[in-house]
Design an enzyme around this catalytic site. Structure first.
Site, PDB file in Angstrom:
ATOM      1  N   HIS A 162      55.752  35.965  33.051  1.00  0.00           N
ATOM      2  CA  HIS A 162      56.855  36.039  34.005  1.00  0.00           C
ATOM      3  C   HIS A 162      56.558  37.146  35.010  1.00  0.00           C
ATOM      4  O   HIS A 162      56.210  38.247  34.638  1.00  0.00           O
ATOM      5  CB  HIS A 162      58.130  36.365  33.221  1.00  0.00           C
ATOM      6  CG  HIS A 162      59.380  36.269  34.027  1.00  0.00           C
ATOM      7  ND1 HIS A 162      59.544  35.412  35.085  1.00  0.00           N
ATOM      8  CD2 HIS A 162      60.550  36.935  33.916  1.00  0.00           C
ATOM      9  CE1 HIS A 162      60.760  35.549  35.584  1.00  0.00           C
ATOM     10  NE2 HIS A 162      61.387  36.467  34.896  1.00  0.00           N
ATOM     11  N   ARG A 180      66.860  45.374  34.652  1.00  0.00           N
ATOM     12  CA  ARG A 180      65.919  46.218  35.371  1.00  0.00           C
ATOM     13  C   ARG A 180      66.610  46.929  36.533  1.00  0.00           C
ATOM     14  O   ARG A 180      67.347  46.306  37.298  1.00  0.00           O
ATOM     15  CB  ARG A 180      64.786  45.340  35.912  1.00  0.00           C
ATOM     16  CG  ARG A 180      63.509  46.072  36.145  1.00  0.00           C
ATOM     17  CD  ARG A 180      62.325  45.123  36.155  1.00  0.00           C
ATOM     18  NE  ARG A 180      62.608  43.874  36.819  1.00  0.00           N
ATOM     19  CZ  ARG A 180      61.831  43.335  37.747  1.00  0.00           C
ATOM     20  NH1 ARG A 180      60.741  43.954  38.146  1.00  0.00           N
ATOM     21  NH2 ARG A 180      62.112  42.163  38.274  1.00  0.00           N
ATOM     22  N   ALA A 189      77.097  39.708  27.232  1.00  0.00           N
ATOM     23  CA  ALA A 189      78.131  39.167  28.136  1.00  0.00           C
ATOM     24  C   ALA A 189      78.088  39.868  29.488  1.00  0.00           C
ATOM     25  O   ALA A 189      79.102  40.076  30.133  1.00  0.00           O
ATOM     26  CB  ALA A 189      79.512  39.318  27.489  1.00  0.00           C
ATOM     27  N   ASN A 235      64.236  40.567  29.306  1.00  0.00           N
ATOM     28  CA  ASN A 235      62.899  40.981  29.749  1.00  0.00           C
ATOM     29  C   ASN A 235      62.416  42.231  29.002  1.00  0.00           C
ATOM     30  O   ASN A 235      63.243  43.005  28.530  1.00  0.00           O
ATOM     31  CB  ASN A 235      62.932  41.263  31.257  1.00  0.00           C
ATOM     32  CG  ASN A 235      62.771  39.990  32.054  1.00  0.00           C
ATOM     33  OD1 ASN A 235      61.868  39.210  31.789  1.00  0.00           O
ATOM     34  ND2 ASN A 235      63.643  39.783  33.026  1.00  0.00           N
ATOM     35  N   GLY A 253      74.486  36.652  31.021  1.00  0.00           N
ATOM     36  CA  GLY A 253      75.144  35.986  29.897  1.00  0.00           C
ATOM     37  C   GLY A 253      76.452  35.326  30.300  1.00  0.00           C
ATOM     38  O   GLY A 253      76.700  34.151  29.973  1.00  0.00           O
TER      39      GLY A 253
HETATM   40  N1  APR Z   1      74.161  43.425  21.264  1.00  0.00           N
HETATM   41  C1  APR Z   1      74.860  42.651  22.131  1.00  0.00           C
HETATM   42  N2  APR Z   1      74.887  42.890  23.448  1.00  0.00           N
HETATM   43  C2  APR Z   1      74.199  43.932  23.913  1.00  0.00           C
HETATM   44  C3  APR Z   1      73.441  44.769  23.083  1.00  0.00           C
HETATM   45  C4  APR Z   1      73.431  44.478  21.680  1.00  0.00           C
HETATM   46  N3  APR Z   1      72.751  45.226  20.808  1.00  0.00           N
HETATM   47  N4  APR Z   1      72.862  45.721  23.830  1.00  0.00           N
HETATM   48  C5  APR Z   1      73.234  45.500  25.095  1.00  0.00           C
HETATM   49  N5  APR Z   1      74.038  44.403  25.163  1.00  0.00           N
HETATM   50  C6  APR Z   1      74.719  43.828  26.301  1.00  0.00           C
HETATM   51  C7  APR Z   1      75.298  44.869  27.252  1.00  0.00           C
HETATM   52  O1  APR Z   1      76.490  45.442  26.730  1.00  0.00           O
HETATM   53  C8  APR Z   1      75.521  44.062  28.510  1.00  0.00           C
HETATM   54  O2  APR Z   1      76.834  43.526  28.570  1.00  0.00           O
HETATM   55  O3  APR Z   1      73.840  43.093  27.126  1.00  0.00           O
HETATM   56  C9  APR Z   1      74.500  42.924  28.384  1.00  0.00           C
HETATM   57  C10 APR Z   1      73.440  42.936  29.480  1.00  0.00           C
HETATM   58  O4  APR Z   1      74.108  42.649  30.667  1.00  0.00           O
HETATM   59  P1  APR Z   1      73.681  43.264  32.089  1.00  0.00           P
HETATM   60  O5  APR Z   1      73.459  44.731  31.946  1.00  0.00           O
HETATM   61  O6  APR Z   1      74.654  42.761  33.088  1.00  0.00           O
HETATM   62  O7  APR Z   1      72.237  42.645  32.351  1.00  0.00           O
HETATM   63  P2  APR Z   1      71.914  41.182  32.946  1.00  0.00           P
HETATM   64  O8  APR Z   1      71.796  41.252  34.406  1.00  0.00           O
HETATM   65  O9  APR Z   1      72.843  40.199  32.336  1.00  0.00           O
HETATM   66  O10 APR Z   1      70.436  40.960  32.351  1.00  0.00           O
HETATM   67  C11 APR Z   1      70.232  40.787  30.967  1.00  0.00           C
HETATM   68  O11 APR Z   1      68.382  39.298  31.262  1.00  0.00           O
HETATM   69  O12 APR Z   1      67.246  38.624  33.154  1.00  0.00           O
HETATM   70  C12 APR Z   1      67.254  39.498  32.065  1.00  0.00           C
HETATM   71  O13 APR Z   1      66.052  41.433  32.892  1.00  0.00           O
HETATM   72  C13 APR Z   1      67.318  40.948  32.498  1.00  0.00           C
HETATM   73  O14 APR Z   1      66.779  41.826  30.344  1.00  0.00           O
HETATM   74  C14 APR Z   1      67.825  41.593  31.250  1.00  0.00           C
HETATM   75  C15 APR Z   1      68.768  40.536  30.690  1.00  0.00           C
END
Ligand code: APR
Length: 314
Positions: free
Chosen positions: A178, A85, A13, A123, A17
């Site tokens: 990618h 990243r 989220a 990624n 997400g």
């Molecule tokens: N289960 C559920 N959620 C998780 C878990 C897990 N085990 N581990 C991490 N998360 C959640 C984090 O708590 C965070 O809210 O995944 C979310 C990732 O969100 P962001 O850090 O905002 O990253 P975001 O910019 O959304 O990118 C997510 O998409 O485009 C790709 O490279 C990017 O790999 C990255 C992914």
């Protein structure tokens, strides 16, 4: 007759997400269940999105949870969970950390939605599609990576800006992994059907190709913390919409190749027909020797990541 509600689970989220959940609900495509490991985060964002529904005239249920039981019977599961990243960090640095996260979330999600179509976003994308295939045991038709739609949207944007035309009239053809090893095909990219090389000099095309390859990093460098999420979430919406409305769009997506494009057993971005059953068909086009060589190089870089993962203790 009861109306069957369509349900998309979005895992993670964070920026990608939550924006994906917003786009899916506000486009009127499906109910959305937002999941995260952080308590309160998916519930809070889902509540905020639900409270926007009256203003966007949609009746979709947007819910947030830390419990996978709430994701049961999803039609599509979108995986964005992982680390984003940071500046100076390559996608490869993320490999091991995100592979662990993806194994966990896929294992949980498929237990409750054994018939879902998985869309991977985390990624390094191509490697995460491999991890999702292995963990879920799903056929390749139901495990699809989002990369090419985003890369081609970036390519289209830069072409439209350079030529001063509507991006709606620009189509861009992108193959391969990618990012850095992406293989854009200018000869199959068009402006209202006119091949790009007839409208733009080779050095300008090359500059735009380079900018597209670097598209994710350009945004990261500007944001300083976090990475792109508006165009990535729009790209996911396009795929979800084509699946749930069985549009059979022809979109570049990362799928497991079994000999297509002379590549066997690797996930690579290729044009597919995407519809109600997921990846319905791979479209193969005749490549020039240079293009084929670039695609093989791109796919080999994915093999390197997979080998790294397989050498680690499970
Ligand atoms: N289960 C559920 N959620 C998780 C878990 C897990 N085990 N581990 C991490 N998360 C959640 C984090 O708590 C965070 O809210 O995944 C979310 C990732 O969100 P962001 O850090 O905002 O990253 P975001 O910019 O959304 O990118 C997510 O998409 O485009 C790709 O490279 C990017 O790999 C990255 C992914």
């Amino acid at each position: 007759m009861p109306v069957s509600r369509r349900k998309v689970t979005v895992i993670g989220a964070g920026n990608v997400g939550a924006t994906t959940a917003q786009r899916i609900a506000e486009a009127g495509v499906a109910d959305v269940c937002l999941v995260d490991v952080v308590e309160g985060l998916p519930q809070g964002k889902a509540l905020d999105l639900a409270e926007a529904a009256p203003l966007h005239h949609h009746d979709h249920i947007v819910s947030g949870t830390n419990d996978y039981a709430d994701t049961a019977d999803s039609d599509v599961v979108v995986v964005t969970a992982g680390l984003a990243r940071q500046p100076g960090m390559s996608r490869d640095d993320l490999l091991i950390k995100n592979a662990g996260i993806v194994r966990t979330v896929i294992g949980n999600a498929v237990r409750y939605s054994p018939n879902a179509i998985l869309i991977m976003v985390t990624n390094p994308l191509d490697a995460m599609v491999h991890v999702a295939l292995e963990t879920s045991g799903f056929p390749r038709e139901r495990v699809i990576g989002m990369a090419g739609v985003l890369d081609s949207a970036r390519f289209r944007t830069f072409i439209a800006q350079e030529l001063g035309v509507s991006s709606a009239d620009v189509t861009a053809f992108v193959l391969g992994g990618h990012g850095d090893t992406m293989v854009p095909l200018p000869r199959l990219s068009t402006v209202a059907g006119i091949p790009l090389p007839e409208l733009m000099k080779a050095d300008r095309i090359e500059a735009i190709v380079q900018r597209t390859r670097n598209g994710g990093a350009e945004v990261v460098a500007l944001l300083k913390s976090g990475s792109a999420f508006y165009a990535p979430s729009s790209s996911v919406l396009q795929m979800v919409d084509s699946i749930l409305n069985d549009r059979k769009r022809v979109l570049p997506c990362a799928v497991l190749l079994n000999g297509e494009y002379k590549i066997d057993g690797l996930v690579v971005g290729v044009p597919i027909v995407i519809g109600a059953s997921g990846m319905e068909r791979i479209i193969e086009v005749q490549l020039t020797p240079d293009e084929q060589a670039a695609l093989l190089t791109s796919s080999e870089s994915v093999r390197g990541l997979i080998d790294t993962l397989h050498k680690l203790p499970a």
